[in-house]
Design a protein around this motif. Structure first.
Motif, PDB file in Angstrom:
ATOM      1  N   PRO A  27       0.860  -1.233  -0.127  1.00 31.79           N
ATOM      2  CA  PRO A  27      -0.245   0.043  -0.084  1.00 31.79           C
ATOM      3  C   PRO A  27       0.845   1.375  -0.124  1.00 31.79           C
ATOM      4  CG  PRO A  27      -0.106  -0.973   1.939  1.00 31.79           C
ATOM      5  CD  PRO A  27       0.493  -1.896   1.369  1.00 31.79           C
ATOM      6  N   PHE A  28       0.277   2.525  -0.813  1.00 33.09           N
ATOM      7  CA  PHE A  28       0.906   3.369  -0.664  1.00 33.09           C
ATOM      8  C   PHE A  28       2.400   3.554  -1.423  1.00 33.09           C
ATOM      9  CE2 PHE A  28      -1.912   3.260   2.960  1.00 33.09           C
ATOM     10  CZ  PHE A  28      -2.731   4.321   2.567  1.00 33.09           C
ATOM     11  N   THR A  29       2.511   2.507  -2.446  1.00 38.83           N
ATOM     12  CA  THR A  29       3.579   2.420  -3.324  1.00 38.83           C
ATOM     13  C   THR A  29       3.189   2.705  -4.594  1.00 38.83           C
ATOM     14  OG1 THR A  29       3.738   0.140  -3.505  1.00 38.83           O
ATOM     15  CG2 THR A  29       5.017   1.132  -1.569  1.00 38.83           C
ATOM     16  N   ASP A  30       3.959   3.039  -5.719  1.00 37.19           N
ATOM     17  CA  ASP A  30       3.644   3.077  -6.951  1.00 37.19           C
ATOM     18  C   ASP A  30       3.854   1.862  -7.836  1.00 37.19           C
ATOM     19  OD1 ASP A  30       6.275   3.716  -7.026  1.00 37.19           O
ATOM     20  OD2 ASP A  30       5.974   5.512  -8.287  1.00 37.19           O
ATOM     21  N   LEU A  50       7.896   0.006  13.859  1.00 30.89           N
ATOM     22  CA  LEU A  50       6.883   0.863  12.789  1.00 30.89           C
ATOM     23  C   LEU A  50       5.470   0.188  13.141  1.00 30.89           C
ATOM     24  CD1 LEU A  50       6.201   3.310  11.232  1.00 30.89           C
ATOM     25  CD2 LEU A  50       6.682   1.743   8.977  1.00 30.89           C
ATOM     26  N   ILE A  51       5.305  -1.162  13.161  1.00 28.09           N
ATOM     27  CA  ILE A  51       4.143  -1.994  13.544  1.00 28.09           C
ATOM     28  C   ILE A  51       3.483  -1.401  14.865  1.00 28.09           C
ATOM     29  CG2 ILE A  51       2.907  -3.765  13.690  1.00 28.09           C
ATOM     30  CD1 ILE A  51       4.739  -5.215  11.660  1.00 28.09           C
ATOM     31  N   LYS A  52       4.731  -1.477  15.877  1.00 28.70           N
ATOM     32  CA  LYS A  52       4.030  -0.992  17.196  1.00 28.70           C
ATOM     33  C   LYS A  52       3.572   0.424  17.158  1.00 28.70           C
ATOM     34  CE  LYS A  52       7.421  -4.261  19.457  1.00 28.70           C
ATOM     35  NZ  LYS A  52       8.770  -4.144  20.068  1.00 28.70           N
ATOM     36  N   LEU A  53       4.410   1.160  16.322  1.00 26.50           N
ATOM     37  CA  LEU A  53       3.939   2.705  16.443  1.00 26.50           C
ATOM     38  C   LEU A  53       2.758   2.778  15.934  1.00 26.50           C
ATOM     39  CD1 LEU A  53       5.091   5.392  17.061  1.00 26.50           C
ATOM     40  CD2 LEU A  53       5.948   5.552  14.622  1.00 26.50           C
ATOM     41  N   ILE A  54       2.314   1.998  14.791  1.00 24.23           N
ATOM     42  CA  ILE A  54       0.947   2.113  14.436  1.00 24.23           C
ATOM     43  C   ILE A  54      -0.246   1.582  15.042  1.00 24.23           C
ATOM     44  CG2 ILE A  54      -0.528   0.942  12.412  1.00 24.23           C
ATOM     45  CD1 ILE A  54       2.002   1.135  10.411  1.00 24.23           C
ATOM     46  N   ASN A  55       0.137   0.359  15.873  1.00 21.63           N
ATOM     47  CA  ASN A  55      -0.717  -0.086  16.758  1.00 21.63           C
ATOM     48  C   ASN A  55      -0.906   0.589  18.261  1.00 21.63           C
ATOM     49  OD1 ASN A  55      -1.115  -2.229  14.933  1.00 21.63           O
ATOM     50  ND2 ASN A  55       0.165  -3.525  16.002  1.00 21.63           N
ATOM     51  N   ASN A  56      -0.010   1.603  18.225  1.00 23.00           N
ATOM     52  CA  ASN A  56      -0.330   2.232  19.280  1.00 23.00           C
ATOM     53  C   ASN A  56      -0.497   3.735  19.307  1.00 23.00           C
ATOM     54  OD1 ASN A  56       0.843   0.676  22.088  1.00 23.00           O
ATOM     55  ND2 ASN A  56       1.893   0.131  20.404  1.00 23.00           N
ATOM     56  N   GLY A  57      -1.449   3.957  18.436  1.00 15.18           N
ATOM     57  CA  GLY A  57      -2.081   5.602  18.153  1.00 15.18           C
ATOM     58  C   GLY A  57      -1.658   6.084  17.181  1.00 15.18           C
ATOM     59  N   CYS A  58      -0.590   5.539  16.249  1.00 15.38           N
ATOM     60  CA  CYS A  58      -0.267   6.319  15.126  1.00 15.38           C
ATOM     61  C   CYS A  58      -0.397   5.917  13.814  1.00 15.38           C
ATOM     62  CB  CYS A  58       1.250   6.693  15.231  1.00 15.38           C
ATOM     63  SG  CYS A  58       1.853   7.304  16.633  1.00 15.38           S
ATOM     64  N   PRO A  59      -1.803   5.515  13.346  1.00 13.06           N
ATOM     65  CA  PRO A  59      -2.123   4.854  12.095  1.00 13.06           C
ATOM     66  C   PRO A  59      -1.964   5.624  11.117  1.00 13.06           C
ATOM     67  CG  PRO A  59      -4.250   5.755  13.203  1.00 13.06           C
ATOM     68  CD  PRO A  59      -2.978   6.060  14.020  1.00 13.06           C
ATOM     69  N   LYS A 105       0.879   6.515  10.089  1.00  9.98           N
ATOM     70  CA  LYS A 105       2.353   5.935   9.706  1.00  9.98           C
ATOM     71  C   LYS A 105       2.087   4.726   8.893  1.00  9.98           C
ATOM     72  CE  LYS A 105       5.026   8.682  12.251  1.00  9.98           C
ATOM     73  NZ  LYS A 105       6.084   9.698  11.531  1.00  9.98           N
ATOM     74  N   THR A 106       0.813   4.528   8.532  1.00  8.75           N
ATOM     75  CA  THR A 106       0.772   3.236   7.548  1.00  8.75           C
ATOM     76  C   THR A 106       1.510   3.301   6.241  1.00  8.75           C
ATOM     77  OG1 THR A 106      -1.512   2.674   8.599  1.00  8.75           O
ATOM     78  CG2 THR A 106      -0.952   1.761   6.349  1.00  8.75           C
ATOM     79  N   PRO A 129      -7.004   1.199   7.288  1.00 12.22           N
ATOM     80  CA  PRO A 129      -7.237  -0.272   7.575  1.00 12.22           C
ATOM     81  C   PRO A 129      -6.287  -0.980   6.731  1.00 12.22           C
ATOM     82  CG  PRO A 129      -8.985   0.527   6.152  1.00 12.22           C
ATOM     83  CD  PRO A 129      -8.278   1.760   6.487  1.00 12.22           C
ATOM     84  N   MET A 130      -5.892  -0.745   5.546  1.00  8.70           N
ATOM     85  CA  MET A 130      -5.189  -1.420   4.793  1.00  8.70           C
ATOM     86  C   MET A 130      -3.621  -1.257   4.684  1.00  8.70           C
ATOM     87  SD  MET A 130      -7.347  -3.635   3.334  1.00  8.70           S
ATOM     88  CE  MET A 130      -8.303  -3.573   4.979  1.00  8.70           C
ATOM     89  N   ASN A 131      -2.749  -1.949   5.434  1.00  8.22           N
ATOM     90  CA  ASN A 131      -1.598  -2.003   5.605  1.00  8.22           C
ATOM     91  C   ASN A 131      -0.643  -3.149   5.205  1.00  8.22           C
ATOM     92  OD1 ASN A 131      -2.041  -3.775   8.018  1.00  8.22           O
ATOM     93  ND2 ASN A 131      -2.506  -2.217   9.397  1.00  8.22           N
ATOM     94  N   GLY A 132      -1.295  -3.903   4.439  1.00  4.31           N
ATOM     95  CA  GLY A 132      -0.502  -4.993   3.814  1.00  4.31           C
ATOM     96  C   GLY A 132      -0.860  -4.944   2.307  1.00  4.31           C
TER      97      GLY A 132
END
Length: 532
Positions: A258-261, A300-309, A311-312, A392-395
Motif C-alpha cells: 500500500p501507498f507505493t507506486d 513501525l508496526i508497534k507505532l501504528i498499533n499504539n495510536g499512530c495509524p 504512519k501506515t 485499515p489496509m496496511n498489507g
C-alpha cells in the motif's frame, strides 16, 4: 485399541493457533495415529463418545474451519497426521507418472521426493510446510495459465492441486458394519466430487495424483513497472500489463504494497537451459529478506498499533524498500532452478497477516479489465478512508491467475470436476476459463479493517457477476464480513456462497451420507455446509 469412554491411550493435549493468530484453542485432546487402523480406531472412538474429529495440520489457514475461536473444545479430538502418515510411492511411466501419498506429508517433502524422480508441479501454494491434506481440502493453488501457444504438459493441469487427483481414500461411515471405515473413490465416480475439495468435512488419508515431468524455471522479479501500467484498463501494444506477462510466460504474481507506486512483480518462465545472466539455485526459499521481520518494521508496526495509524504509508514504503534492497543484496532478482525451488518461497517466520480471498471466474480476455476495476475500487476506498483518518489496509494486494479445474485435464477417462473447488468450471459459461485470485492483506485487528473488507466484498460480489464473471470465496481466507467480524455475514454464508456452486446440495448430501453423525465438523462448518 479398545474403545472406551476415557481418553484414548497415547493421546495428549495440544494448543491451536492459526496463521494470523486470530483463531486459537487450548488443551485440546490430540492423537498422532501411526497407521490407518489407529486412525480408524480414533474416529470410531470419537463417534461413540460424541467427539468431533478435526485434522490439525500445520494450522496455516485463516478461517475457523477447524475450530471456533475461544470455543469450548472439550468434545474435540485433533488428529495429527503429519508425524507418521507421510508415506510416498512414486510410479513413473516415461517422463510423467503418478504419486500415491498419505496426506500428512508436507508439501516440500512431497516435492523433494518427486524431484528425485524428475517429476514436479508447476503451480502450487508458496509455503512448503503445508500438509498435502490441508492443501487439497481447500483446493490450494499457485499461479499458472498457458502462455501464448503453450500446450499442456502430459499429466499437467492449469487448475488447482485438487485437479491432479486420480483417486483418493477417505474415512467414511459404513452402514452395514456401523463403523467408520475406509473407502477409495476413483476420479470417474460421481460421488468423488465433494471429496476432491472436501473443506474439512471428512478425512482424506491417502491420494493418488498425476504428476508431469519436472521443469526448469526462471523466476524474474521486476520492481520498475508502475501499478498504473501493470493494472491498466487496456492491453495496448507496448504496455507492460499483467496480461502481457501472462501471454509471455503464463506464470505471474503481483505483490503491491500500500501507498507505493510499483508492485513486486514475479514471472516464471519455462527455461530448460541455464541462462548465464540468472543465479542458479538448488533449494527453495530464496527470498530470505521476506522471511525475517527487521527491527525497523516491527518498530513501525508497534507505532501504528499504539495510536499512530497515519504512519501506515511509511510501513508500505518500508516493506517495498526491503524488497528492493533484499533482491539486490541476495542477487535474487533473476533465479533459475527446478520448479519446487522457485515456487516455494514462504517460510513460517514471515510476517503474519490476515487476508481476504476471492476467485473471479471469467474469460481470459477479461483479466485486464477485472484487475483495472479492482485496483480502481481499492484506490478509491483507501482514499475515502484516509480522508477520515482511517488506515485499515496496511498489507499488500496479491494477484495470481490459474486455469479452472477442468476434468478433461485428468488422465482418467470420464473424470469428475471437484464440486466445491473455487476453480470449478461454470456449466452455464463454458467460455470462462480462468480464476483470478485476489487477496488484500492487513495486520490482524487493524481498526476499520473488517469494515473495509465488508465494503469491498459487497462490491466484488456485485461487480463480478452476471454474464461477465462469477465470484467465489477462497475457503481458507477471510470472507463473510460484517463491519465488526469475519465469517459472520449471514447472507454470504447462507445464500451467496452456496449460490456460486450449481451442485451444492448434491455435494452436501454425499458428505452427509458418508458422515451421517457429523463427526467431521466444526461450529462454523455446521453453519456453512448444509443444504440450501
Amino acid at each position: 485399541m479398545e474403545l472406551k469412554t476415557i481418553k484414548p491411550a497415547g493421546s495428549f493435549y495440544s494448543d491451536y493457533l492459526n496463521w494470523s493468530k486470530q483463531v486459537s484453542g487450548t488443551h485440546i485432546l490430540t492423537y498422532s495415529p501411526k497407521s490407518v487402523n489407529e486412525l480408524l480406531n480414533i474416529v470410531n472412538w470419537a463417534w461413540q463418545n460424541n467427539f468431533n474429529v478435526r485434522v490439525t495440520g500445520q494450522q496455516h489457514n485463516w478461517s475457523p474451519l477447524t475450530i471456533a475461536n475461544g470455543n469450548n473444545n472439550s468434545q474435540v479430538i485433533f488428529i495429527d497426521m503429519s508425524k507418521y502418515l507421510t508415506s510416498v510411492t512414486i510410479n513413473k511411466t516415461g517422463e510423467s507418472g503418478t504419486v500415491t501419498a498419505q496426506t500428512g506429508i508436507l508439501m516440500e517433502d512431497l516435492f523433494t521426493a518427486l524431484e528425485k524422480k524428475k517429476l514436479g508441479y508447476y503451480a502450487h501454494p508458496a509455503p512448503g510446510d503445508l500438509t498435502l491434506g490441508g492443501v487439497l481440502c481447500i483446493n490450494g493453488h499457485g499461479t499458472c495459465v498457458p502462455a501464448k501457444n503453450e500446450k499442456l504438459t502430459n499429466k499437467g493441469t492449469w487448475g488447482t492441486m485438487s485437479n491432479n487427483i486420480v483417486s483418493l481414500s477417505a474415512i467414511v461411515w459404513d452402514a452395514a458394519t456401523r463403523r467408520y471405515t475406509t473407502k477409495t473413490f476413483h476420479r470417474n465416480d460421481p460421488e468423488i466430487a465433494p471429496f476432491l475439495t472436501c473443506v474439512g468435512r471428512t478425512i482424506i488419508y491417502e491420494v493418488t495424483m498425476q504428476v508431469p515431468r519436472n521443469k526448469r524455471l526462471r523466476c524474474q522479479s521486476f520492481i520498475n513497472v508502475p501499478a498504473s501500467e501493470l493494472f491498466a484498463a487496456n492491453t495496448a501494444a507496448g504496455l507492460r500489463t499483467f496480461t502481457h506477462y501472462l501471454d509471455q510466460c503464463g506464470k505471474v504474481e503481483a505483490i503491491w504494497f500500500p501507498f507505493t507506486d510499483k508492485p513486486w512483480l514475479k514471472i516464471w518462465t519455462e527455461t530448460p537451459q541455464y541462462p548465464t545472466v540468472s543465479k542458479p539455485v538448488h533449494g527453495p526459499y530464496n527470498y530470505p529478506f521476506s522471511d525475517r521481520i527487521p527491527i525497523e518494521l516491527s518498530d513501525l508496526i508497534k507505532l501504528i498499533n499504539n495510536g499512530c495509524p497515519e504512519k501506515t504509508p511509511d510501513m508500505g514504503n518500508l516493506q517495498m524498500n526491503l524488497v528492493k534492497t533484499g533482491l539486490g543484496a541476495t542477487i535474487a532478482g533473476d533465479l533459475w532452478g527446478w520448479s519446487k525451488d522457485l515456487l516455494l518461497y514462504v517460510k513460517p517466520d514471515t510476517l503474519r497477516v490476515t487476508a481476504n480471498g476471492y476467485a473471479i471466474i471469467t474469460r481470459r480476455d477479461n483479466i485486464q479489465s477485472v484487475l483495472y476495476d479492482f485496483v480502481s475500487k481499492y484506490e478509491e476506498m483507501v482514499d475515502a478512508y484516509q480522508k477520515r483518518n482511517s488506515w485499515p489496509m496496511n498489507g499488500p494486494i496479491e494477484v495470481r491467475v490459474t486455469g479452472l479445474d477442468r476434468p478433461e485435464e485428468s488422465m482418467v477417462n470420464g473424470a469428475i470436476a471437484p464440486a466445491l473447488s473455487a476453480a470449478r468450471p461454470v456449466d452455464e459459461h463454458p467460455e470462462w476459463d480462468v480464476a483470478i485470485w485476489l487477496d488484500i492483506l492487513s495486520m490482524p485487528d487493524t481498526p476499520d479493517a473488517n469494515k473495509f473488507y465488508n465494503e469491498m466484498e459487497q462490491w466484488i460480489f456485485s461487480h463480478y457477476s452476471g454474464d461477465y464473471a462469477l465470484t467465489r470465496v477462497e475457503w481458507s481466507k477471510g470472507w463473510g464480513y460484517t463491519d465488526d467480524a469475519t465469517w459472520e455475514n449471514a447472507q454470504v454464508i447462507n445464500t451467496i456462497v452456496p449460490g456460486t456452486y450449481k451442485d451444492w446440495n448434491n455435494a452436501i448430501e454425499i458428505l452427509d451420507k458418508y458422515d451421517p453423525h457429523h463427526v467431521f465438523t466444526s461450529p462454523f462448518m455446521r453453519k456453512l455446509l448444509v443444504k440450501r
